[in-house]
Design an enzyme around this catalytic site. Sequence first.
Site, short mmCIF file in Angstrom:
data_model
loop_
_atom_site.label_atom_id
_atom_site.label_comp_id
_atom_site.label_asym_id
_atom_site.label_seq_id
_atom_site.Cartn_x
_atom_site.Cartn_y
_atom_site.Cartn_z
N LYS A 78 0.84 -1.20 0.00
CA LYS A 78 0.00 0.00 0.00
C LYS A 78 0.87 1.25 0.00
O LYS A 78 1.86 1.33 0.74
CB LYS A 78 -0.92 -0.03 1.23
CG LYS A 78 -1.90 1.13 1.31
CD LYS A 78 -2.80 0.97 2.53
CE LYS A 78 -3.82 2.09 2.65
NZ LYS A 78 -4.73 1.89 3.80
N SER A 149 -9.33 2.09 2.77
CA SER A 149 -8.42 2.85 1.93
C SER A 149 -7.37 1.97 1.23
O SER A 149 -6.66 2.45 0.35
CB SER A 149 -7.70 3.90 2.79
OG SER A 149 -6.97 3.27 3.86
N SER A 173 -10.10 -0.33 6.84
CA SER A 173 -9.39 -0.26 5.56
C SER A 173 -8.72 -1.55 5.12
O SER A 173 -8.22 -1.62 4.00
CB SER A 173 -8.36 0.86 5.60
OG SER A 173 -8.97 2.11 5.76
#
Length: 442
Positions: A78, A149, A173
């Site tokens: 990420k 996210s 997330s």
Amino acid sequence: MIEPYRLTASEALPLLKSGELTVEAYARSLLSRIAQRDHVVKAWANLDPEFVLSQARELDQVPLEKRGPLHGIPVGVKDVIFTKDMPTAFNSAIYRDTPTQLVDAACIITLRASGALIFGKTTTTEFAVTTVGGPSTNPHDESRTPGGSSSGSGAAVGDFQVPIALGTQTGGSTIRPGSYNGIYAFKPTWNAISREGLAIYSLTLDTLGIYARSITDLQLLSSIFRLSDDTPIPSSTFQLHGARIAFAKTHVWPKAGPGLKAAFEKAKGLLKSKGAVVEELELPEEFARASEWHRRVCEGEGRSSFLGNYLLAKEKLDPLIQGQVENTTKLTRKAQLEAYDGCAKLRPVWDEIASRYDAVLTPSVPDEAPVGIKSTGDASFCSMWTILHVPALNIPGFAGENGLPIGLTLAGPRYHDLHVLYAGKAIGEVFEKEGGFVSKIV
């Protein structure tokens, strides 16, 4: 032989360690998959195929006897996690096109030391704070969000673009994209894995998350990160027959859609059919305050976390982040302390409740992924488990009214991470086989 890109990490690992499958060949298969699907899924914020292949060739030169426990396993990262050889931009206009930060996050150091192939950076919402989606799409239906996210990490693993990816969770997330993309997603106990080198939103909440397409892969990663329980995990398989399994709707249940409601009931029926003792768990009334306390902690800690970027370039920050720095909700320090203290009191209460059962299942999301990619969806069912600091595992297997995936969360007491995976493996085998979800991804 199955196409290498479709292998789980645990399936690929013995082939890579023995040399039967080269790391370069494995990487080429994944890159080919990405080339075929990237125009749809758009999971990558930064991916350099030539750099991936050069790393792969270096790993192929490692003698067989010196190959690490993750030799050649590709990992998506990420884009809020520092990588010394790839830019980290946080999906922020402030850091777009800036020089690469020449440092690895602690988790990346651990993965590299274990022989992993750091593949590329996956998409995220701005600083992993907002719910503003795009450009990533759900691999099962490009008209829908993959969640957030940790959008790109969930989508990439769900679409067979990498076997493992890292996310983070401050609210939902990690778990939410796991459910939306039909994969396993694990949020370990808070601070069980170092967060050094991860963008900080909330020190009280931020937790590294891991995506995979099998529990065996998550167990492999748990050994790499040296997660441990005080009580050793049995060598025998978790037995569903006679297991006490609770279902906790929680105070968020009024948000449950038809897909979640059906999945919840089907899960109960499946586990009962395997001989489990299933019961409803109603949490004490004070747990209903966890969502509000979570909001206060985010707002209070976001106020300080983003002050520097606010002073640097306020106009380049999302209004949500600006508002937290400016304290537009007028959150008082007294209310912030009440949230800290209230959750601190609840954590041992939850540990005691959860320890009465062999597993506790709870919703991951209100329903299947919503239509549209402008929003990453609703994390309401996840935030309580994040602020309680407990291990949470999304288990896939169910389908909503449109045939899209829905998972359920297995939540355990703090530092019972390995038990959550142990129980989740047996439960997941049932849900995946009989839950009703059929993937149309080819």
